[in-house]
Scaffold this motif. Structure first.
Motif, short mmCIF file in Angstrom:
data_model
loop_
_atom_site.label_atom_id
_atom_site.label_comp_id
_atom_site.label_asym_id
_atom_site.label_seq_id
_atom_site.Cartn_x
_atom_site.Cartn_y
_atom_site.Cartn_z
N LEU A 17 39.93 20.52 41.88
CA LEU A 17 39.20 21.42 40.99
C LEU A 17 39.74 22.82 41.17
N ASN A 19 39.29 26.85 39.48
CA ASN A 19 38.54 27.72 38.59
C ASN A 19 39.44 28.09 37.41
N LEU A 26 39.20 25.15 44.18
CA LEU A 26 37.81 25.05 44.61
C LEU A 26 37.55 23.90 45.57
N LYS A 58 29.48 16.30 40.78
CA LYS A 58 29.52 17.53 41.56
C LYS A 58 28.39 18.43 41.10
N GLY A 59 27.52 18.80 42.04
CA GLY A 59 26.37 19.64 41.72
C GLY A 59 25.12 18.86 41.38
N ASN A 64 24.95 23.13 40.88
CA ASN A 64 26.21 23.84 40.70
C ASN A 64 27.28 22.92 40.11
N GLN A 66 30.28 21.50 37.66
CA GLN A 66 31.59 22.02 37.33
C GLN A 66 31.91 21.62 35.89
N VAL A 84 38.03 24.14 35.73
CA VAL A 84 36.59 24.12 35.50
C VAL A 84 35.99 25.52 35.47
N PRO A 86 32.74 26.82 37.08
CA PRO A 86 31.67 26.41 37.97
C PRO A 86 30.35 27.10 37.64
N THR A 90 30.96 26.14 44.64
CA THR A 90 31.43 24.76 44.62
C THR A 90 31.16 24.05 45.94
N ASN A 96 32.43 29.78 47.21
CA ASN A 96 33.01 29.42 45.92
C ASN A 96 33.99 28.27 46.05
N SER A 97 34.70 28.23 47.17
CA SER A 97 35.73 27.22 47.39
C SER A 97 35.51 26.51 48.71
#
Length: 158
Positions: A17, A19, A26, A58-59, A64, A66, A84, A86, A90, A96-97
């Motif tokens: 992933l 950004n 990410l 994811k999330g 959160n 993506q 993605v 986000p 993530t 964030n990463s």
């Protein structure tokens, strides 16, 4: 549709992933065909959890998710790159990463300069500019902005 070789690695392919705006990497997870199909259908990233033995979005617990902008495969058709947007951090650790947040962007630059102003060090160029005043600071900003414009033009022409 990409020609992903899900058979090559026992039905799973790495999926990275990134950004879509900042290009920051990410996370990396694995997708099987079902996760890939759900990702394409729903426009959000789905993975196959090797430890849980199931699909997961994811999330799904944090919110959160993506949002997928673009999917690309590598030259061997056995790894995916998902660009993605986000909807929040993530990483499950709140960053964030999953690889940390130490990458360059304007926020990092602003924090770095702010720290150098708040904690001046003798011999520091930032300290020199602040001591000299606004005209010197603006002259330096103008020089740097001109270099950015020239670099952008060269890149655009290539």
């Amino acid at each position: 549709m990409p020609n992903i070789d899900f058979d090559k690695n026992g039905g799973l392919v790495p999926a990275i992933l990134q950004n879509a705006n900042t290009k920051q990497v990410l996370m990396m997870g694995y997708m099987n065909r079902e996760a890939y199909d759900l990702t394409v259908k729903e426009g959000v990233a789905w993975f196959y959890s090797r430890s849980k033995g199931r699909l997961w979005q994811k999330g799904e617990t944090s919110g959160n998710v993506q949002y997928v902008v673009k999917i690309e495969e590598d030259c061997d058709n056995d790894t995916l790159l998902l660009q993605v947007n986000p909807a929040g951090p993530t990483c499950h650790l709140g960053t964030n990463s999953c690889f940390g947040d130490d990458y360059f962007n304007l926020n990092v630059l602003e924090r770095t300069i702010g720290d150098k102003i708040a904690n001046p060090m003798e011999g520091s160029y930032t300290n020199y500019l602040v001591t000299e005043g606004l005209d010197k600071i603006l002259k330096k900003c103008g020089e740097e902005m001109t270099e950015v414009v020239i670099a952008a033009k060269i890149r655009w022409l290539v």
